[in-house]
Motif scaffolding. Structure first.
Motif, PDB file in Angstrom:
ATOM      1  N   VAL A 105      -0.286  17.480   0.108  1.00 45.44           N
ATOM      2  CA  VAL A 105       0.176  16.330   0.883  1.00 45.44           C
ATOM      3  C   VAL A 105       1.699  16.299   0.891  1.00 45.44           C
ATOM      4  O   VAL A 105       2.334  16.335  -0.168  1.00 45.44           O
ATOM      5  CB  VAL A 105      -0.356  15.012   0.285  1.00 45.44           C
ATOM      6  N   ARG A 106       2.261  16.235   2.078  1.00 50.35           N
ATOM      7  CA  ARG A 106       3.709  16.146   2.212  1.00 50.35           C
ATOM      8  C   ARG A 106       4.084  14.714   2.576  1.00 50.35           C
ATOM      9  O   ARG A 106       4.111  14.334   3.741  1.00 50.35           O
ATOM     10  CB  ARG A 106       4.219  17.120   3.280  1.00 50.35           C
ATOM     11  N   ARG A 107       4.326  13.931   1.550  1.00 47.20           N
ATOM     12  CA  ARG A 107       4.720  12.529   1.715  1.00 47.20           C
ATOM     13  C   ARG A 107       5.849  12.246   0.731  1.00 47.20           C
ATOM     14  O   ARG A 107       5.821  12.682  -0.416  1.00 47.20           O
ATOM     15  CB  ARG A 107       3.543  11.600   1.412  1.00 47.20           C
ATOM     16  N   TRP A 108       6.824  11.471   1.163  1.00 46.68           N
ATOM     17  CA  TRP A 108       7.955  11.139   0.308  1.00 46.68           C
ATOM     18  C   TRP A 108       7.603  10.135  -0.781  1.00 46.68           C
ATOM     19  O   TRP A 108       8.366   9.921  -1.731  1.00 46.68           O
ATOM     20  CB  TRP A 108       9.084  10.556   1.158  1.00 46.68           C
ATOM     21  N   THR A 109       6.423   9.547  -0.704  1.00 43.65           N
ATOM     22  CA  THR A 109       6.094   8.413  -1.568  1.00 43.65           C
ATOM     23  C   THR A 109       5.893   8.783  -3.038  1.00 43.65           C
ATOM     24  O   THR A 109       5.784   7.891  -3.874  1.00 43.65           O
ATOM     25  CB  THR A 109       4.833   7.689  -1.045  1.00 43.65           C
ATOM     26  N   ALA A 133       5.589   2.136  -9.126  1.00 40.88           N
ATOM     27  CA  ALA A 133       4.131   2.025  -9.039  1.00 40.88           C
ATOM     28  C   ALA A 133       3.522   1.950 -10.425  1.00 40.88           C
ATOM     29  O   ALA A 133       2.567   1.194 -10.670  1.00 40.88           O
ATOM     30  CB  ALA A 133       3.548   3.212  -8.268  1.00 40.88           C
ATOM     31  N   ALA A 134       4.077   2.712 -11.372  1.00 41.03           N
ATOM     32  CA  ALA A 134       3.557   2.692 -12.742  1.00 41.03           C
ATOM     33  C   ALA A 134       3.753   1.330 -13.395  1.00 41.03           C
ATOM     34  O   ALA A 134       2.907   0.877 -14.167  1.00 41.03           O
ATOM     35  CB  ALA A 134       4.233   3.784 -13.569  1.00 41.03           C
ATOM     36  N   LEU A 135       4.853   0.674 -13.075  1.00 42.21           N
ATOM     37  CA  LEU A 135       5.096  -0.660 -13.636  1.00 42.21           C
ATOM     38  C   LEU A 135       4.123  -1.691 -13.083  1.00 42.21           C
ATOM     39  O   LEU A 135       3.777  -2.662 -13.763  1.00 42.21           O
ATOM     40  CB  LEU A 135       6.534  -1.088 -13.328  1.00 42.21           C
ATOM     41  N   SER A 195       0.823  -1.215   0.000  1.00 44.02           N
ATOM     42  CA  SER A 195       0.000   0.000   0.000  1.00 44.02           C
ATOM     43  C   SER A 195       0.854   1.261   0.000  1.00 44.02           C
ATOM     44  O   SER A 195       0.450   2.292  -0.551  1.00 44.02           O
ATOM     45  CB  SER A 195      -0.968   0.001   1.196  1.00 44.02           C
ATOM     46  N   ILE A 196       2.047   1.203   0.588  1.00 46.17           N
ATOM     47  CA  ILE A 196       2.967   2.337   0.500  1.00 46.17           C
ATOM     48  C   ILE A 196       3.432   2.522  -0.942  1.00 46.17           C
ATOM     49  O   ILE A 196       3.450   3.638  -1.473  1.00 46.17           O
ATOM     50  CB  ILE A 196       4.176   2.142   1.442  1.00 46.17           C
ATOM     51  N   LEU A 197       3.798   1.423  -1.594  1.00 38.22           N
ATOM     52  CA  LEU A 197       4.240   1.484  -2.985  1.00 38.22           C
ATOM     53  C   LEU A 197       3.153   2.034  -3.894  1.00 38.22           C
ATOM     54  O   LEU A 197       3.441   2.744  -4.872  1.00 38.22           O
ATOM     55  CB  LEU A 197       4.652   0.081  -3.447  1.00 38.22           C
ATOM     56  N   LEU A 198       1.899   1.750  -3.566  1.00 34.68           N
ATOM     57  CA  LEU A 198       0.791   2.172  -4.414  1.00 34.68           C
ATOM     58  C   LEU A 198       0.250   3.565  -4.078  1.00 34.68           C
ATOM     59  O   LEU A 198      -0.700   4.024  -4.721  1.00 34.68           O
ATOM     60  CB  LEU A 198      -0.350   1.152  -4.314  1.00 34.68           C
ATOM     61  N   GLU A 199       0.841   4.250  -3.138  1.00 35.98           N
ATOM     62  CA  GLU A 199       0.353   5.581  -2.791  1.00 35.98           C
ATOM     63  C   GLU A 199       0.276   6.523  -3.990  1.00 35.98           C
ATOM     64  O   GLU A 199      -0.706   7.262  -4.144  1.00 35.98           O
ATOM     65  CB  GLU A 199       1.187   6.199  -1.671  1.00 35.98           C
ATOM     66  N   PRO A 200       1.275   6.535  -4.884  1.00 33.51           N
ATOM     67  CA  PRO A 200       1.130   7.409  -6.068  1.00 33.51           C
ATOM     68  C   PRO A 200      -0.075   7.036  -6.933  1.00 33.51           C
ATOM     69  O   PRO A 200      -0.753   7.916  -7.474  1.00 33.51           O
ATOM     70  CB  PRO A 200       2.454   7.203  -6.818  1.00 33.51           C
ATOM     71  N   VAL A 201      -0.346   5.742  -7.076  1.00 28.58           N
ATOM     72  CA  VAL A 201      -1.504   5.299  -7.853  1.00 28.58           C
ATOM     73  C   VAL A 201      -2.789   5.832  -7.230  1.00 28.58           C
ATOM     74  O   VAL A 201      -3.681   6.353  -7.924  1.00 28.58           O
ATOM     75  CB  VAL A 201      -1.550   3.763  -7.930  1.00 28.58           C
TER      76      VAL A 201
END
Length: 304
Positions: free
Chosen positions: A257-261, A268-270, A124-130
């Motif tokens: 939103v201030r998040r490093w993700t 995430a795009a892959l 879910s961290i990896l998918l935050e940009p999605v």
């Protein structure tokens, strides 16, 4: 002289008394009501001493719909006021949260805030940009409501027909957006999701099927765009990484939103296309401890 806001009924599905319940109670006037909706007397909140200023509603076990949709339907039937708020128990409701919704409704009509989903496990961290794009930016730009923070009036929707449809489907806000035109304001509430990779896969499946059943054309567009982006990532890895990171940095900044993700935009795009296909391939998913088979918008089986 400013006209007083009309009485409001706040509907919050939850099985336990949470800090969010108290946050809402602290914002209510005597003419308002908070409806805490659970499933049955077996839920923890049914055996807790909740404040007398909150009303407990037992929706019963869902049949042919999700537990969330069933809870919202029961809350709508129990609500005594015309102005309605839906909210969830998994984010912070600041002191002027309800006043801001009233002000926005008075200006724009039906109004919703925006969720930003904060991952609690590796997937879910990896998918935050999605989710920043699909779960925050697109709903904001297209006026799609989020059930965690929205306000509307009974006069905005055919209540009886809407409740009937709620009890035949999974997504409460997905359905509401088909009945009511919302103004979505750029106030973002951070909502923690996941906790385990399994839980994140189940959520992603539900999100994917929600879009498929409520906006199939949008799902097909997302698949096409995601595929093109994935091809770009494979063909020009460095350029793609730089471009995507910059784009998502802008999306995060726009959302406040201030998040490093946003730095995870490239991997995430892959993953997007395989996960979309996985979500469409799955026969069932788990939500709130129940397993659902969602065959079409109004064809839902509760399997456990």
């Amino acid at each position: 002289m400013t006209k007083a806001n009309p009485p409001v009924s706040v509907i919050m599905p939850t099985v336990e008394w949470q800090s969010a319940c108290r946050e809402i109670l602290n914002q209510l006037r005597e003419i308002d009501e908070l409806l805490i909706v659970c499933d049955t007397a077996d839920d923890p909140i049914a055996n807790q001493n909740i404040p007398s200023s909150a009303d407990l509603v037992m929706a019963g076990a869902p049949v042919g719909c999700s537990g969330k949709a069933n809870a919202i339907a029961a809350g709508m039937e129990a609500a005594s006021n015309d102005r309605i708020v839906w909210t969830d128990d998994d984010f912070v409701h600041p002191p002027r949260w309800l006043d801001e919704l009233h002000a926005d409704y008075n200006t724009h009509g039906p109004v919703s805030e925006v969720a930003f989903f904060v991952g609690q496990d590796a997937l879910s961290i990896l998918l935050e940009p999605v989710y920043a794009a699909g779960g925050s930016l697109i709903p904001l730009l297209e006026g799609q409501s989020w059930a965690g923070a929205l306000m509307f009036d009974r006069s905005d929707v055919d209540i009886e027909h809407f409740i009937e449809e709620l009890r035949q489907t999974v997504s409460d806000d997905g359905l509401l957006s088909e009945h009511v035109d919302f103004t979505v304001v750029r106030r973002v509430r951070q909502v923690e999701i996941g906790g385990t990779i399994r839980a994140s896969l189940e959520r992603h499946t539900r999100f994917t099927q929600l879009v498929w059943h409520h906006d199939r054309q949008n799902m097909l567009s997302l698949l096409v765009v995601s595929t093109l982006v994935a091809v770009f990532c494979v063909a020009s890895p460095l350029l793609a990484a730089v471009c995507l990171t910059g784009i998502y940095a802008g999306i995060y900044a726009y959302l406040g939103v201030r998040r490093w993700t946003f730095l995870l935009a490239y991997p995430a795009a892959l993953l997007q296309v395989p996960l979309f296909l996985y979500g469409l391939w799955r026969d069932t998913f788990v939500w709130g401890g129940r397993r659902y088979r969602w065959q079409s918008k109004f064809n839902v089986s509760v399997e456990s």
